[in-house]
Enzyme design. Structure first.
Site, short mmCIF file in Angstrom:
data_model
loop_
_atom_site.label_atom_id
_atom_site.label_comp_id
_atom_site.label_asym_id
_atom_site.label_seq_id
_atom_site.Cartn_x
_atom_site.Cartn_y
_atom_site.Cartn_z
N GLU A 333 0.82 -1.21 0.00
CA GLU A 333 0.00 0.00 0.00
C GLU A 333 0.86 1.26 0.00
O GLU A 333 0.48 2.27 -0.60
CB GLU A 333 -0.97 -0.01 1.18
N TYR A 407 -2.05 -7.06 -11.60
CA TYR A 407 -1.15 -7.14 -10.44
C TYR A 407 0.08 -8.00 -10.76
O TYR A 407 1.18 -7.50 -10.93
CB TYR A 407 -1.88 -7.73 -9.24
#
Length: 547
Positions: A333, A407
Site C-alpha cells: 500500500e 497485479y
C-alpha cells in the site's frame, strides 16, 4: 511432496482475495458506465480544490455536509456534471449565492449554471448533501463505509471506495483524469472520537452539539478515491525518516505492537527513495492508520489492517519463504504512493500502471533487503495467481478497469522488460527517471510504453502489446528437424519479436526468436537440452513433437 505443497498453496490462495480494489470485469456497459467513465461536455472543467465538510453520525450511519468545488472551465460551461450516488440526497447546490436547478441521471447530477461559466474562468459551487452511504460488506473488495466497533466497544469507522467511486460518499468529479490541486477535509465526529484524514492536521474545533471537527489539509494533487475518513479511539505516535514525518494512528491496545511493526517503514523508505526517488508527498507527510479492513493506498494516510503480522495476514502469497519476512500491507500500500497516487492512470482501463508497478515494488523491496535471487523467486512464485484468461487493459471511457492480472502479470512483465534490458544499472536509472519525470502526473499506458522503449535500441512495443492487450503469454516453441533444433515465437501480435536468455550445457546465451523458424547454432541432441531462463522471462515454453 512438491506437488502436494503446490496444491495446498493454490487452495489457500483461492480462499484469499488478492486485490484491494473492486474489479467488475464487465464486458457489457450501461449509460451509467458511460456517464462515469467518459469525459463529456458537462465535465469540461478542471477541479482546483475541494473543501469537504462532513458530519458523521455513527449510531445512524448517516453523513451530511457539503463539498465546495473550485474549478476552471475548459470550455463554456452551461451545464456541469458532478457525481454523487443516487441513494444520497442532494440538499441544495449554491452557485454565486443562488440555488441552482439540477437533474439526476443514475449516479450523476447535472447542474444548470446560470449564468454559464465562460471558458478559462475560475468559479465554484457549494454542493450540500446528506444520507446513509452504502455500507461495505467486504471492504476493500467492495466499496463503502464501515461502521464497526473496536475491541473496547468504541465506534471504529472508515471508508474505502477504490473502483466503486468516491461519489459513493461525497460529490465530486469522479474520474481519475482530474485531481484537485489541494483539499481541505473537515470531519465532525462525537467528542470522544478522533478523525484522521489525508495530509496535515490543522487543528480541531469543539462544536456545540457534542461533536468535534477534525481539520486536515492536503497540499498536493490527490485522487478522488484516496480522500478518506478514519474515525476511532486512536492514539498517535511519531517517527522520522530523513526529512519525512512519519505519523502513526492505532488503537491503544495495539500501541506496542505497532511501534515494533512499523519500524519496517524506515527500511522500506530507504529502499524506495533509492529506487524510485524521494517520497512524492513530503509536504503532507506519511501516515499509517489502523483500519477495520485489510488495507488501501489512501494518499498520505495509508490504511493498515494486516493485524501486525508478516506476510499477507500471516499467509505467504508467493509460496516462497521470503513472503513471510515482511509486512505485505505496509510495503504494497505504501508502494502506491509512488505508483497510483503520484503517477496516476488517466482512465481506469490503464490501472496496471498502478497495480503492476506496485506489485513489482514488493520485489524491489525484497531485492533491497535480501538480494536479487530472492526477488526473482518471489516474482516467479506469484505467477500462481495469474489467470492469463483476459487482457490486462480494460475498455476506455466506460469505467472499466481491466483484468485482475494487472497485479501479478504486470509485475512479471516489468521483470521481463528488465531482463530484456540486460543491464541492471540502466534498468534502475530508467525506473527512477520514470517515477521522477511523471511525479504528480496523470498519464496513459502509451506514456509508460514510450518511456521504457526509448531507453534501449530494442523495440519493446510488440512486448507491451502482447502482455497488456492479449490474454495469452507468448509461446517459445522448439522442434527437432533433420538433426537440427529450430525455435520461434507463437504470439497474437503480428511480427512478435523478443529476445530471451537460455542455458545450453551450462553456458548462458541470448536468442533472438521471431515468428519464423530459426536454426539453433549450438549442436544439442534435443530441445530439452535448451533451458529457458524462465525466472527472468515470463513466457510459455513448448517442445513440439518431432516432424
Amino acid at each position: 511432496m512438491r506437488f502436494f505443497t503446490s496444491i495446498i498453496f493454490v487452495l489457500i490462495l483461492a480462499a484469499v482475495p488478492l486485490q484491494g480494489q473492486v474489479l467488475t470485469n464487465k464486458s457489457q456497459f450501461t449509460e451509467a458506465d458511460t456517464l462515469r467513465g467518459s469525459l463529456r461536455a458537462e465535465r469540461e472543467y478542471d477541479v482546483l480544490k475541494y473543501n469537504l465538510q462532513v458530519k458523521v453520525v455513527p449510531e445512524e450511519k448517516f453523513i451530511s455536509g457539503y463539498n465546495g468545488i473550485s474549478f476552471k472551465a475548459e470550455e463554456d460551461l452551461p451545464v456541469m456534471q458532478v457525481d454523487l450516488f443516487r441513494n444520497m440526497r442532494v440538499d441544495s447546490i449554491i452557485f454565486r449565492g443562488k440555488r441552482m436547478d439540477f437533474k439526476r441521471r443514475h449516479n450523476a447530477v447535472f447542474i444548470d449554471l446560470v449564468p454559464q461559466v465562460e471558458k478559462n474562468a475560475i468559479d465554484s459551487v457549494l454542493f450540500y448533501y446528506s444520507g446513509n452511504p452504502i455500507v461495505a460488506k467486504n471492504a476493500p473488495w467492495d466499496g463503502g463505509f464501515l461502521f464497526e466497533k473496536d475491541q473496547q466497544g468504541n465506534p471504529w469507522i472508515a471508508v474505502a471506495v477504490q473502483g466503486t467511486g468516491a461519489s459513493l460518499w461525497y460529490p465530486s468529479k469522479d474520474h481519475q483524469s482530474d485531481e484537485p490541486e489541494e483539499a481541505l477535509i473537515g470531519i465532525a465526529v462525537p467528542n470522544d472520537l478522533m478523525n484522521v484524514s489525508n495530509g496535515r492536521f490543522h487543528g480541531k474545533e469543539i462544536l456545540d452539539d457534542g461533536y468535534t471537527r477534525w481539520n486536515w489539509k492536503v497540499n498536493n494533487p490527490i485522487n478522488n478515491y484516496n480522500i478518506v475518513v478514519n474515525i476511532g479511539n486512536y492514539v498517535h505516535f511519531k517517527d522520522r525518516f530523513r526529512h519525512l514525518d512519519l505519523d502513526y494512528y492505532v488503537l491503544p491496545y495495539n500501541l506496542e505492537k505497532a511501534k515494533k511493526q512499523f519500524e519496517e517503514v524506515k527500511f522500506m523508505m530507504n529502499c524506495f527513495y533509492e529506487k524510485f526517488g524521494a517520497y512524492p508527498f513530503e509536504e503532507d507527510g506519511f501516515k499509517l492508520v489502523e483500519t477495520p479492513y485489510l488495507g488501501m493506498e489512501h494518499q498520505s494516510a495509508v490504511a493498515y489492517g494486516n493485524q501486525y503480522q508478516m506476510g499477507y495476514l500471516g499467509r505467504n502469497l508467493s509460496g516462497t519463504g521470503v513472503g513471510l519476512k515482511w509486512d505485505f500491507i505496509i510495503i504494497h500500500e505504501s508502494g502506491h504512493e509512488w505508483f497510483g497516487n503520484s503517477i496516476t492512470a488517466k482512465d481506469i482501463a490503464d490501472m496496471w500502471i498502478h497495480e503492476g508497478f506496485t506489485t513489482y515494488s514488493e520485489a524491489v523491496y525484497i531485492e533491497c533487503r535480501w538480494g536479487k535471487q530472492e526477488a526473482v523467486n518471489y516474482l516467479k512464485g506469484i505467477r500462481n495467481n495469474i489467470a492469463n484468461s483476459t487482457k490486462i487493459i480494460g475498455t476506455y471511457g466506460v469505467n472499466s478497469e481491466g483484468s485482475g492480472d494487472m497485479y501479478y502479470k504486470g509485475a512479471n512483465l516489468l521483470n521481463t522488460i528488465r531482463s530484456i534490458y540486460n543491464d541492471d544499472d540502466l534498468w534502475w536509472k530508467i525506473l527512477k527517471d520514470y517515477t521522477e519525470t511523471n511525479r504528480h502526473k496523470i498519464i496513459t499506458t502509451q506514456t509508460t510504453e514510450d518511456f521504457f522503449n526509448t531507453a534501449i535500441k530494442y523495440d519493446l512495443q510488440p512486448v507491451f502489446e502482447q502482455y497488456l492487450r492479449h490474454a495469452a503469454l507468448p509461446e517459445l516453441q522448439f522442434k527437432q528437424e533433420k538433426g537440427s533444433i529450430l525455435y520461434k515465437w507463437k504470439a497474437d501480435v503480428e511480427g512478435f519479436d523478443m529476445p530471451v536468455d537460455v542455458t545450453i550445457e551450462g553456458k548462458e546465451l541470448r536468442l533472438y526468436p521471431t515468428e519464423k523458424w530459426q536454426k539453433l547454432e549450438q549442436q544439442v541432441n534435443s530441445p530439452e537440452a535448451v533451458q529457458v531462463q524462465e525466472d527472468e522471462f515470463y513466457i510459455k515454453r513448448q517442445n513440439l513433437k518431432q516432424a
